[in-house]
Design an enzyme around this catalytic site. Structure first.
Site, PDB file in Angstrom:
ATOM      1  N   GLU A 291      26.318 -25.561  27.958  1.00  0.00           N
ATOM      2  CA  GLU A 291      26.794 -27.109  27.257  1.00  0.00           C
ATOM      3  C   GLU A 291      24.433 -26.849  27.391  1.00  0.00           C
ATOM      4  OE1 GLU A 291      27.236 -30.265  30.219  1.00  0.00           O
ATOM      5  OE2 GLU A 291      29.730 -29.741  30.526  1.00  0.00           O
ATOM      6  N   PRO A 292      24.372 -26.397  25.956  1.00  0.00           N
ATOM      7  CA  PRO A 292      22.930 -26.342  25.779  1.00  0.00           C
ATOM      8  C   PRO A 292      23.127 -27.384  25.043  1.00  0.00           C
ATOM      9  CG  PRO A 292      23.853 -24.914  24.403  1.00  0.00           C
ATOM     10  CD  PRO A 292      24.956 -25.195  25.807  1.00  0.00           C
ATOM     11  N   GLY A 293      21.550 -27.619  25.391  1.00  0.00           N
ATOM     12  CA  GLY A 293      20.598 -28.932  23.588  1.00  0.00           C
ATOM     13  C   GLY A 293      19.883 -28.175  23.780  1.00  0.00           C
ATOM     14  N   ARG A 294      19.365 -28.759  24.276  1.00  0.00           N
ATOM     15  CA  ARG A 294      17.658 -28.128  24.665  1.00  0.00           C
ATOM     16  C   ARG A 294      17.199 -26.943  23.568  1.00  0.00           C
ATOM     17  NH1 ARG A 294      13.534 -30.867  26.946  1.00  0.00           N
ATOM     18  NH2 ARG A 294      14.665 -31.845  28.283  1.00  0.00           N
ATOM     19  N   ARG A 330       9.152 -38.298  23.805  1.00  0.00           N
ATOM     20  CA  ARG A 330       8.890 -37.433  24.690  1.00  0.00           C
ATOM     21  C   ARG A 330       7.583 -37.608  25.756  1.00  0.00           C
ATOM     22  NH1 ARG A 330       9.767 -32.674  25.226  1.00  0.00           N
ATOM     23  NH2 ARG A 330      10.704 -32.917  27.133  1.00  0.00           N
ATOM     24  N   TYR A 334       7.549 -38.856  29.376  1.00  0.00           N
ATOM     25  CA  TYR A 334       7.507 -36.955  30.533  1.00  0.00           C
ATOM     26  C   TYR A 334       5.970 -37.144  30.513  1.00  0.00           C
ATOM     27  CZ  TYR A 334      12.611 -37.753  29.201  1.00  0.00           C
ATOM     28  OH  TYR A 334      13.996 -38.531  28.493  1.00  0.00           O
ATOM     29  N   CYS A 360       1.957 -51.011  19.958  1.00  0.00           N
ATOM     30  CA  CYS A 360       0.777 -51.754  21.189  1.00  0.00           C
ATOM     31  C   CYS A 360       1.106 -51.238  22.549  1.00  0.00           C
ATOM     32  CB  CYS A 360       1.124 -53.116  20.398  1.00  0.00           C
ATOM     33  SG  CYS A 360       0.946 -54.008  19.141  1.00  0.00           S
ATOM     34  N   GLU A 361       1.194 -50.037  22.731  1.00  0.00           N
ATOM     35  CA  GLU A 361       1.516 -49.705  24.069  1.00  0.00           C
ATOM     36  C   GLU A 361       0.408 -48.397  24.493  1.00  0.00           C
ATOM     37  OE1 GLU A 361       4.807 -49.576  26.670  1.00  0.00           O
ATOM     38  OE2 GLU A 361       5.665 -50.216  24.691  1.00  0.00           O
ATOM     39  N   TYR A 389      15.702 -33.985  21.461  1.00  0.00           N
ATOM     40  CA  TYR A 389      15.468 -35.781  22.450  1.00  0.00           C
ATOM     41  C   TYR A 389      14.628 -35.883  21.110  1.00  0.00           C
ATOM     42  CZ  TYR A 389      18.127 -33.536  25.680  1.00  0.00           C
ATOM     43  OH  TYR A 389      19.464 -33.536  26.102  1.00  0.00           O
TER      44      TYR A 389
HETATM   45  N1  LLP Z   1      24.985 -31.756  30.217  1.00  0.00           N
HETATM   46  C1  LLP Z   1      24.722 -32.730  30.241  1.00  0.00           C
HETATM   47  C2  LLP Z   1      25.913 -32.752  31.011  1.00  0.00           C
HETATM   48  C3  LLP Z   1      23.981 -33.348  30.433  1.00  0.00           C
HETATM   49  O1  LLP Z   1      23.358 -35.115  31.066  1.00  0.00           O
HETATM   50  C4  LLP Z   1      22.525 -32.252  29.822  1.00  0.00           C
HETATM   51  C5  LLP Z   1      21.318 -33.503  29.457  1.00  0.00           C
HETATM   52  C6  LLP Z   1      22.655 -31.325  29.027  1.00  0.00           C
HETATM   53  C7  LLP Z   1      23.757 -30.996  29.515  1.00  0.00           C
HETATM   54  C8  LLP Z   1      22.199 -30.455  28.140  1.00  0.00           C
HETATM   55  O2  LLP Z   1      20.866 -30.952  28.629  1.00  0.00           O
HETATM   56  P1  LLP Z   1      19.857 -29.631  28.194  1.00  0.00           P
HETATM   57  O3  LLP Z   1      20.479 -28.385  27.393  1.00  0.00           O
HETATM   58  O4  LLP Z   1      19.384 -29.801  25.973  1.00  0.00           O
HETATM   59  O5  LLP Z   1      18.263 -29.519  28.729  1.00  0.00           O
HETATM   60  N2  LLP Z   1      15.579 -36.911  27.361  1.00  0.00           N
HETATM   61  C9  LLP Z   1      14.908 -35.464  27.862  1.00  0.00           C
HETATM   62  C10 LLP Z   1      15.954 -33.994  28.469  1.00  0.00           C
HETATM   63  C11 LLP Z   1      17.494 -35.465  28.826  1.00  0.00           C
HETATM   64  C12 LLP Z   1      18.515 -34.895  29.005  1.00  0.00           C
HETATM   65  C13 LLP Z   1      19.193 -34.957  30.250  1.00  0.00           C
HETATM   66  N3  LLP Z   1      21.141 -34.655  29.810  1.00  0.00           N
HETATM   67  C14 LLP Z   1      14.113 -34.884  27.207  1.00  0.00           C
HETATM   68  O6  LLP Z   1      13.062 -35.626  26.571  1.00  0.00           O
HETATM   69  O7  LLP Z   1      13.484 -34.150  28.287  1.00  0.00           O
END
Ligand code: LLP
Length: 415
Positions: A291-294, A330, A334, A360-361, A389
Protein backbone atom coordinates in the site's frame (compact mmCIF):
# COMPACT_ATOMS: atom_id res chain seq x y z
CA UNK A 1 22.02 27.91 -2.24
CA UNK A 2 21.33 24.73 -0.36
CA UNK A 3 22.75 21.48 -1.69
CA UNK A 4 20.29 19.40 -3.65
CA UNK A 5 20.26 16.37 -5.83
CA UNK A 6 16.96 15.40 -7.36
CA UNK A 7 15.55 12.88 -9.81
CA UNK A 8 13.29 15.29 -11.69
CA UNK A 9 14.52 18.77 -10.76
CA UNK A 10 17.72 20.32 -12.10
CA UNK A 11 19.16 23.68 -13.14
CA UNK A 12 20.14 24.58 -16.67
CA UNK A 13 21.42 28.05 -17.49
CA UNK A 14 20.17 29.31 -14.11
CA UNK A 15 16.65 28.07 -14.78
CA UNK A 16 15.00 25.39 -12.68
CA UNK A 17 13.68 22.54 -14.80
CA UNK A 18 11.16 19.86 -14.00
CA UNK A 19 11.82 16.90 -16.32
CA UNK A 20 13.82 19.25 -18.56
CA UNK A 21 10.91 21.73 -18.79
CA UNK A 22 11.46 25.29 -17.61
CA UNK A 23 9.34 26.03 -14.55
CA UNK A 24 9.55 29.78 -15.12
CA UNK A 25 7.95 29.49 -18.55
CA UNK A 26 5.28 27.10 -17.28
CA UNK A 27 4.50 29.38 -14.35
CA UNK A 28 3.83 32.37 -16.60
CA UNK A 29 0.48 30.84 -17.55
CA UNK A 30 -0.59 30.14 -13.97
CA UNK A 31 -1.67 31.93 -10.86
CA UNK A 32 0.52 31.19 -7.86
CA UNK A 33 0.57 29.29 -5.64
CA UNK A 34 -0.12 26.06 -7.50
CA UNK A 35 0.86 22.40 -7.48
CA UNK A 36 2.46 20.79 -10.52
CA UNK A 37 2.99 17.04 -10.86
CA UNK A 38 5.22 15.15 -13.25
CA UNK A 39 3.71 12.14 -15.00
CA UNK A 40 7.17 10.97 -15.93
CA UNK A 41 8.26 10.81 -12.29
CA UNK A 42 5.02 9.05 -11.39
CA UNK A 43 5.54 6.35 -13.99
CA UNK A 44 9.17 5.93 -12.95
CA UNK A 45 8.26 5.51 -9.31
CA UNK A 46 5.54 2.98 -10.00
CA UNK A 47 7.77 0.96 -12.32
CA UNK A 48 10.68 1.09 -9.84
CA UNK A 49 8.46 -0.17 -7.09
CA UNK A 50 7.08 -3.06 -9.10
CA UNK A 51 10.42 -3.98 -10.64
CA UNK A 52 12.14 -3.93 -7.29
CA UNK A 53 9.47 -6.30 -5.91
CA UNK A 54 9.94 -8.64 -8.85
CA UNK A 55 13.74 -8.50 -8.73
CA UNK A 56 13.57 -9.54 -5.10
CA UNK A 57 11.34 -12.51 -5.91
CA UNK A 58 8.28 -11.20 -4.12
CA UNK A 59 5.49 -13.54 -5.04
CA UNK A 60 2.56 -12.09 -6.95
CA UNK A 61 3.02 -8.42 -5.95
CA UNK A 62 -0.19 -6.38 -5.95
CA UNK A 63 0.25 -2.62 -5.61
CA UNK A 64 -2.64 -0.80 -4.00
CA UNK A 65 -1.63 2.85 -4.09
CA UNK A 66 -2.70 4.75 -0.94
CA UNK A 67 -4.96 7.48 -2.27
CA UNK A 68 -4.60 9.59 0.85
CA UNK A 69 -1.15 10.67 -0.33
CA UNK A 70 -2.54 12.30 -3.46
CA UNK A 71 -5.92 11.60 -5.03
CA UNK A 72 -5.57 13.77 -8.14
CA UNK A 73 -7.75 12.15 -10.79
CA UNK A 74 -5.29 12.55 -13.65
CA UNK A 75 -2.54 10.87 -11.67
CA UNK A 76 -4.90 8.10 -10.59
CA UNK A 77 -5.89 7.44 -14.19
CA UNK A 78 -2.22 7.07 -15.10
CA UNK A 79 -1.66 4.67 -12.23
CA UNK A 80 -4.71 2.69 -13.25
CA UNK A 81 -3.27 2.35 -16.74
CA UNK A 82 -0.07 0.98 -15.22
CA UNK A 83 -2.12 -1.74 -13.51
CA UNK A 84 -2.22 -0.18 -10.07
CA UNK A 85 -4.93 -0.88 -7.47
CA UNK A 86 -5.96 1.34 -4.57
CA UNK A 87 -5.81 1.52 -0.79
CA UNK A 88 -8.69 3.70 0.37
CA UNK A 89 -9.80 5.00 3.76
CA UNK A 90 -13.14 6.66 3.05
CA UNK A 91 -16.21 6.62 0.84
CA UNK A 92 -14.82 9.69 -0.89
CA UNK A 93 -11.60 7.90 -1.78
CA UNK A 94 -13.60 4.87 -2.94
CA UNK A 95 -15.61 7.06 -5.32
CA UNK A 96 -12.44 8.73 -6.59
CA UNK A 97 -10.73 5.37 -7.23
CA UNK A 98 -13.80 4.13 -9.12
CA UNK A 99 -13.94 7.37 -11.10
CA UNK A 100 -10.35 6.75 -12.18
CA UNK A 101 -11.47 3.36 -13.44
CA UNK A 102 -9.69 1.28 -10.82
CA UNK A 103 -11.45 -2.06 -10.52
CA UNK A 104 -13.01 -2.78 -7.09
CA UNK A 105 -11.33 -6.18 -7.15
CA UNK A 106 -8.04 -4.26 -6.78
CA UNK A 107 -9.18 -2.09 -3.87
CA UNK A 108 -8.38 -2.57 -0.20
CA UNK A 109 -10.23 -0.54 2.40
CA UNK A 110 -8.21 0.48 5.49
CA UNK A 111 -9.08 2.69 8.45
CA UNK A 112 -10.34 2.36 12.01
CA UNK A 113 -13.61 4.17 11.49
CA UNK A 114 -15.35 2.79 8.43
CA UNK A 115 -19.00 3.80 8.70
CA UNK A 116 -21.95 1.56 7.81
CA UNK A 117 -22.63 3.66 4.72
CA UNK A 118 -19.04 3.34 3.55
CA UNK A 119 -19.02 -0.42 4.13
CA UNK A 120 -22.29 -0.78 2.19
CA UNK A 121 -20.92 1.29 -0.67
CA UNK A 122 -17.78 -0.84 -0.87
CA UNK A 123 -19.77 -4.09 -0.82
CA UNK A 124 -22.23 -2.85 -3.39
CA UNK A 125 -19.87 -1.30 -5.94
CA UNK A 126 -19.13 -4.65 -7.61
CA UNK A 127 -20.65 -8.10 -7.73
CA UNK A 128 -17.72 -9.48 -5.75
CA UNK A 129 -17.34 -6.36 -3.57
CA UNK A 130 -13.82 -5.04 -3.07
CA UNK A 131 -10.62 -7.08 -2.80
CA UNK A 132 -10.46 -6.67 0.95
CA UNK A 133 -11.79 -4.83 3.97
CA UNK A 134 -8.74 -4.51 6.19
CA UNK A 135 -10.43 -4.98 9.53
CA UNK A 136 -9.19 -2.97 12.50
CA UNK A 137 -11.28 -4.42 15.35
CA UNK A 138 -13.56 -7.35 16.16
CA UNK A 139 -16.39 -4.84 16.47
CA UNK A 140 -15.80 -3.78 12.87
CA UNK A 141 -15.72 -7.42 11.75
CA UNK A 142 -19.16 -7.92 13.29
CA UNK A 143 -20.53 -4.84 11.52
CA UNK A 144 -19.12 -5.86 8.13
CA UNK A 145 -20.68 -9.32 8.64
CA UNK A 146 -24.07 -7.80 9.45
CA UNK A 147 -24.04 -5.57 6.38
CA UNK A 148 -22.85 -8.40 4.11
CA UNK A 149 -25.68 -10.56 5.44
CA UNK A 150 -28.25 -7.86 4.77
CA UNK A 151 -27.00 -7.59 1.17
CA UNK A 152 -26.88 -11.35 0.69
CA UNK A 153 -23.11 -11.20 0.13
CA UNK A 154 -19.93 -12.53 1.65
CA UNK A 155 -17.36 -9.79 2.34
CA UNK A 156 -13.69 -10.47 1.68
CA UNK A 157 -11.70 -9.43 4.74
CA UNK A 158 -8.16 -9.27 6.07
CA UNK A 159 -7.41 -8.79 9.74
CA UNK A 160 -4.95 -5.97 10.41
CA UNK A 161 -2.44 -7.03 13.01
CA UNK A 162 -1.17 -4.55 15.55
CA UNK A 163 2.33 -6.02 15.87
CA UNK A 164 3.26 -3.91 18.88
CA UNK A 165 6.36 -2.40 17.32
CA UNK A 166 7.46 1.20 17.45
CA UNK A 167 8.58 2.36 14.04
CA UNK A 168 11.28 5.02 14.05
CA UNK A 169 9.55 7.98 12.50
CA UNK A 170 7.68 11.12 13.55
CA UNK A 171 5.37 10.21 16.45
CA UNK A 172 2.30 11.49 14.59
CA UNK A 173 2.73 8.85 11.89
CA UNK A 174 3.84 5.76 13.80
CA UNK A 175 0.92 3.32 13.84
CA UNK A 176 2.04 -0.16 14.93
CA UNK A 177 2.51 0.22 18.67
CA UNK A 178 0.50 -0.96 21.65
CA UNK A 179 -1.56 2.07 22.60
CA UNK A 180 -2.05 3.14 18.98
CA UNK A 181 -5.63 2.96 17.75
CA UNK A 182 -4.74 0.75 14.77
CA UNK A 183 -5.00 -2.98 14.16
CA UNK A 184 -5.86 -5.97 16.33
CA UNK A 185 -3.49 -7.47 18.87
CA UNK A 186 -2.21 -10.96 18.14
CA UNK A 187 -3.98 -12.53 21.13
CA UNK A 188 -7.28 -11.01 19.97
CA UNK A 189 -6.78 -12.34 16.45
CA UNK A 190 -6.18 -15.79 17.95
CA UNK A 191 -9.42 -15.58 19.92
CA UNK A 192 -11.30 -14.25 16.92
CA UNK A 193 -10.15 -17.11 14.69
CA UNK A 194 -11.80 -19.58 17.07
CA UNK A 195 -15.19 -17.87 16.82
CA UNK A 196 -16.54 -19.47 13.65
CA UNK A 197 -19.78 -17.48 13.89
CA UNK A 198 -17.80 -14.31 13.12
CA UNK A 199 -17.01 -15.67 9.67
CA UNK A 200 -20.49 -16.65 8.47
CA UNK A 201 -20.87 -13.68 6.18
CA UNK A 202 -17.25 -12.75 5.69
CA UNK A 203 -14.41 -14.68 4.10
CA UNK A 204 -10.99 -14.35 5.68
CA UNK A 205 -8.67 -13.93 2.70
CA UNK A 206 -5.67 -12.16 4.17
CA UNK A 207 -3.79 -10.56 7.02
CA UNK A 208 -2.45 -7.03 6.91
CA UNK A 209 -0.22 -4.58 8.73
CA UNK A 210 0.92 -0.98 8.47
CA UNK A 211 3.29 0.29 11.13
CA UNK A 212 3.90 3.86 10.04
CA UNK A 213 4.98 6.24 7.35
CA UNK A 214 8.28 7.74 6.15
CA UNK A 215 10.13 4.63 7.35
CA UNK A 216 13.81 4.61 6.56
CA UNK A 217 14.96 2.25 9.30
CA UNK A 218 13.53 -1.14 8.33
CA UNK A 219 14.14 -3.10 11.52
CA UNK A 220 10.63 -2.54 12.84
CA UNK A 221 9.13 -3.49 9.47
CA UNK A 222 10.97 -6.79 9.50
CA UNK A 223 9.99 -7.51 13.10
CA UNK A 224 6.35 -6.72 12.43
CA UNK A 225 6.31 -8.83 9.29
CA UNK A 226 7.68 -11.80 11.19
CA UNK A 227 4.78 -11.40 13.62
CA UNK A 228 2.38 -11.20 10.69
CA UNK A 229 3.77 -14.41 9.19
CA UNK A 230 3.56 -16.24 12.51
CA UNK A 231 -0.04 -15.14 12.87
CA UNK A 232 -0.75 -16.24 9.30
CA UNK A 233 0.38 -19.74 10.17
CA UNK A 234 -2.63 -20.00 12.47
CA UNK A 235 -4.96 -19.76 9.48
CA UNK A 236 -5.41 -22.64 7.07
CA UNK A 237 -5.07 -20.74 3.87
CA UNK A 238 -4.72 -17.10 2.88
CA UNK A 239 -4.84 -15.47 -0.53
CA UNK A 240 -2.53 -12.63 0.45
CA UNK A 241 -0.36 -10.95 3.03
CA UNK A 242 -0.71 -7.16 2.99
CA UNK A 243 2.50 -5.51 4.18
CA UNK A 244 1.02 -1.98 4.19
CA UNK A 245 2.77 1.15 3.01
CA UNK A 246 5.28 3.40 4.70
CA UNK A 247 8.46 3.22 2.66
CA UNK A 248 10.35 6.47 3.22
CA UNK A 249 11.78 8.83 0.62
CA UNK A 250 14.74 11.22 0.86
CA UNK A 251 13.62 14.80 1.47
CA UNK A 252 16.89 16.09 2.86
CA UNK A 253 20.17 16.07 0.93
CA UNK A 254 21.72 13.94 3.66
CA UNK A 255 19.06 11.24 3.37
CA UNK A 256 20.65 9.78 0.24
CA UNK A 257 18.35 7.52 -1.74
CA UNK A 258 15.23 5.56 -0.84
CA UNK A 259 16.01 2.16 0.71
CA UNK A 260 13.62 0.42 -1.68
CA UNK A 261 15.86 -2.48 -2.59
CA UNK A 262 16.64 -3.23 1.04
CA UNK A 263 12.93 -2.94 1.83
CA UNK A 264 11.91 -5.47 -0.82
CA UNK A 265 14.76 -7.78 0.08
CA UNK A 266 13.73 -7.89 3.72
CA UNK A 267 10.07 -8.40 2.89
CA UNK A 268 10.86 -11.19 0.49
CA UNK A 269 13.22 -13.04 2.83
CA UNK A 270 11.01 -12.62 5.89
CA UNK A 271 7.90 -13.97 4.17
CA UNK A 272 9.90 -16.78 2.69
CA UNK A 273 11.53 -17.80 5.96
CA UNK A 274 8.63 -17.25 8.33
CA UNK A 275 5.66 -18.15 6.17
CA UNK A 276 6.30 -19.83 2.84
CA UNK A 277 8.67 -22.47 4.22
CA UNK A 278 6.41 -23.28 7.15
CA UNK A 279 3.00 -22.90 5.56
CA UNK A 280 0.31 -25.54 6.08
CA UNK A 281 0.47 -28.48 3.68
CA UNK A 282 -1.41 -27.71 0.50
CA UNK A 283 -1.60 -23.97 1.17
CA UNK A 284 -0.58 -21.89 -1.83
CA UNK A 285 2.04 -19.17 -1.61
CA UNK A 286 0.04 -16.00 -0.93
CA UNK A 287 0.18 -12.85 -3.02
CA UNK A 288 1.92 -9.83 -1.46
CA UNK A 289 -0.13 -6.66 -1.28
CA UNK A 290 1.66 -3.30 -0.90
CA UNK A 291 0.00 0.00 0.00
CA UNK A 292 2.62 2.61 -0.93
CA UNK A 293 1.57 6.23 -1.01
CA UNK A 294 4.54 8.52 -0.48
CA UNK A 295 7.04 6.51 -2.54
CA UNK A 296 4.80 6.69 -5.60
CA UNK A 297 4.05 10.42 -5.53
CA UNK A 298 6.29 12.44 -3.17
CA UNK A 299 8.96 13.49 -5.66
CA UNK A 300 6.46 13.99 -8.51
CA UNK A 301 5.14 17.26 -7.12
CA UNK A 302 6.31 20.84 -6.75
CA UNK A 303 4.57 23.80 -5.19
CA UNK A 304 5.26 27.03 -7.04
CA UNK A 305 4.88 30.13 -4.94
CA UNK A 306 5.61 33.85 -5.29
CA UNK A 307 7.44 36.02 -2.80
CA UNK A 308 4.99 38.61 -1.48
CA UNK A 309 7.62 40.63 0.31
CA UNK A 310 10.67 40.27 2.50
CA UNK A 311 10.97 41.57 6.03
CA UNK A 312 13.81 42.05 8.47
CA UNK A 313 13.16 41.85 12.18
CA UNK A 314 16.25 42.32 14.33
CA UNK A 315 18.62 39.52 13.38
CA UNK A 316 15.93 37.61 11.47
CA UNK A 317 15.09 37.83 7.83
CA UNK A 318 11.73 36.58 6.65
CA UNK A 319 10.74 35.70 3.11
CA UNK A 320 6.95 35.89 3.02
CA UNK A 321 5.49 33.74 0.27
CA UNK A 322 1.95 33.44 -1.08
CA UNK A 323 1.62 29.74 -0.12
CA UNK A 324 0.60 29.01 3.44
CA UNK A 325 0.29 26.10 5.83
CA UNK A 326 -3.27 25.66 4.58
CA UNK A 327 -1.88 24.82 1.12
CA UNK A 328 0.95 22.65 2.39
CA UNK A 329 1.13 21.66 6.04
CA UNK A 330 3.97 19.11 6.30
CA UNK A 331 6.67 21.59 7.35
CA UNK A 332 4.40 23.14 9.98
CA UNK A 333 2.90 19.91 11.29
CA UNK A 334 5.88 17.56 11.27
CA UNK A 335 8.77 20.00 11.04
CA UNK A 336 9.45 18.28 7.74
CA UNK A 337 12.34 19.39 5.56
CA UNK A 338 11.53 20.34 1.96
CA UNK A 339 13.89 21.97 -0.49
CA UNK A 340 12.94 25.55 -1.36
CA UNK A 341 14.53 26.48 -4.67
CA UNK A 342 14.51 29.70 -6.70
CA UNK A 343 13.05 29.24 -10.18
CA UNK A 344 15.84 31.43 -11.48
CA UNK A 345 19.30 31.45 -9.97
CA UNK A 346 21.02 34.81 -9.58
CA UNK A 347 24.58 35.50 -8.63
CA UNK A 348 23.96 36.83 -5.14
CA UNK A 349 25.51 35.30 -2.07
CA UNK A 350 23.43 33.02 0.14
CA UNK A 351 21.77 34.47 3.21
CA UNK A 352 20.08 32.57 6.03
CA UNK A 353 16.36 33.19 6.01
CA UNK A 354 13.04 32.00 7.36
CA UNK A 355 10.56 31.18 4.63
CA UNK A 356 7.06 31.73 5.92
CA UNK A 357 3.48 31.95 4.68
CA UNK A 358 0.79 34.59 5.28
CA UNK A 359 -1.26 32.56 7.81
CA UNK A 360 -1.69 33.95 11.30
CA UNK A 361 0.23 31.26 13.15
CA UNK A 362 3.91 31.07 13.96
CA UNK A 363 3.75 27.44 12.78
CA UNK A 364 3.14 28.70 9.25
CA UNK A 365 6.70 28.12 8.15
CA UNK A 366 8.29 26.32 5.22
CA UNK A 367 11.93 26.57 6.26
CA UNK A 368 13.89 27.97 9.16
CA UNK A 369 17.36 29.38 8.93
CA UNK A 370 17.71 28.17 5.36
CA UNK A 371 20.46 29.22 2.98
CA UNK A 372 18.92 31.00 0.00
CA UNK A 373 20.12 33.43 -2.63
CA UNK A 374 18.87 37.00 -2.22
CA UNK A 375 15.22 37.16 -3.29
CA UNK A 376 12.75 40.01 -3.67
CA UNK A 377 8.99 40.52 -4.09
CA UNK A 378 7.52 38.68 -7.09
CA UNK A 379 10.37 36.21 -7.39
CA UNK A 380 9.16 32.63 -7.78
CA UNK A 381 10.19 29.77 -5.53
CA UNK A 382 9.62 26.04 -5.75
CA UNK A 383 8.91 23.86 -2.73
CA UNK A 384 10.05 20.38 -3.74
CA UNK A 385 8.78 16.86 -3.04
CA UNK A 386 5.27 17.92 -2.17
CA UNK A 387 3.45 15.30 -4.28
CA UNK A 388 2.58 13.24 -1.21
CA UNK A 389 0.39 14.66 1.56
CA UNK A 390 0.49 18.11 -0.02
CA UNK A 391 -2.77 19.02 -1.71
CA UNK A 392 -4.51 16.07 -0.02
CA UNK A 393 -3.92 17.67 3.40
CA UNK A 394 -4.67 21.21 2.31
CA UNK A 395 -7.51 23.23 3.79
CA UNK A 396 -9.31 26.53 3.43
CA UNK A 397 -8.00 27.85 6.76
CA UNK A 398 -8.07 31.66 6.96
CA UNK A 399 -10.77 31.47 4.24
CA UNK A 400 -8.17 30.96 1.57
CA UNK A 401 -9.34 29.21 -1.57
CA UNK A 402 -7.94 25.79 -2.45
CA UNK A 403 -5.16 26.21 -4.95
CA UNK A 404 -4.99 24.56 -8.40
CA UNK A 405 -3.20 21.37 -9.35
CA UNK A 406 -1.68 20.84 -12.80
CA UNK A 407 -0.13 17.79 -14.35
CA UNK A 408 2.91 17.93 -16.61
CA UNK A 409 2.75 15.33 -19.39
CA UNK A 410 5.80 13.50 -20.70
CA UNK A 411 6.17 15.94 -23.60
CA UNK A 412 6.00 19.02 -21.44
CA UNK A 413 2.32 19.62 -22.12
CA UNK A 414 -0.06 20.55 -19.30
CA UNK A 415 -2.67 17.79 -19.10
N1 LLP B 1 -1.67 2.13 4.36
C1 LLP B 1 -2.20 2.63 5.47
C2 LLP B 1 -3.13 1.78 6.24
C3 LLP B 1 -1.89 3.92 5.90
O1 LLP B 1 -2.41 4.40 7.02
C4 LLP B 1 -0.98 4.70 5.13
C5 LLP B 1 -0.62 6.05 5.55
C6 LLP B 1 -0.46 4.15 3.95
C7 LLP B 1 -0.82 2.85 3.60
C8 LLP B 1 0.50 4.89 3.06
O2 LLP B 1 1.69 5.18 3.71
P1 LLP B 1 2.92 5.83 2.90
O3 LLP B 1 3.44 4.79 1.93
O4 LLP B 1 2.41 7.01 2.18
O5 LLP B 1 3.90 6.18 3.94
N2 LLP B 1 0.49 12.90 6.49
C9 LLP B 1 1.70 12.21 6.85
C10 LLP B 1 1.64 10.76 6.48
C11 LLP B 1 0.44 10.03 7.02
C12 LLP B 1 0.40 8.58 6.64
C13 LLP B 1 -0.92 8.00 7.00
N3 LLP B 1 -1.08 6.64 6.59
C14 LLP B 1 2.90 12.93 6.21
O6 LLP B 1 2.70 13.91 5.51
O7 LLP B 1 4.04 12.54 6.44
Amino acid sequence: MEKFNHQSLSYKKSQLLLDQHCLNSISKQMKTPFYLYSVKALENNFNNFLNSAKENNISKPIICYALKANSNLKLLKKLKKLGCGADIVSGGELKQALKAGICPTKIVFSGVGKTRDEIRLALDCHQEGIYSFNIESIEELVTVGEIAKSLGKKARVALRLNPEVNAKTHKHISTGGLGHKFGILRQDIEKCLKRKSLFKHVKLVGLSMHIGSQLTCLKATQKALKELCETALLVNELEFLDVGGGLGVPYHPEQGVSPINEYMKRISSTIDKHYNQKRPAGAVIPATVFEPGRYIVANTGVLITEVIRTKTSGPNKFIIIDAGMNDFVRSSLYDAYHHVLPLKKNRTKNEYVNIVGPICETADSFAKNRALQRVKAQDLLCVADVGAYGYSMSSVYNMREKIKEYVLGTNGEIL
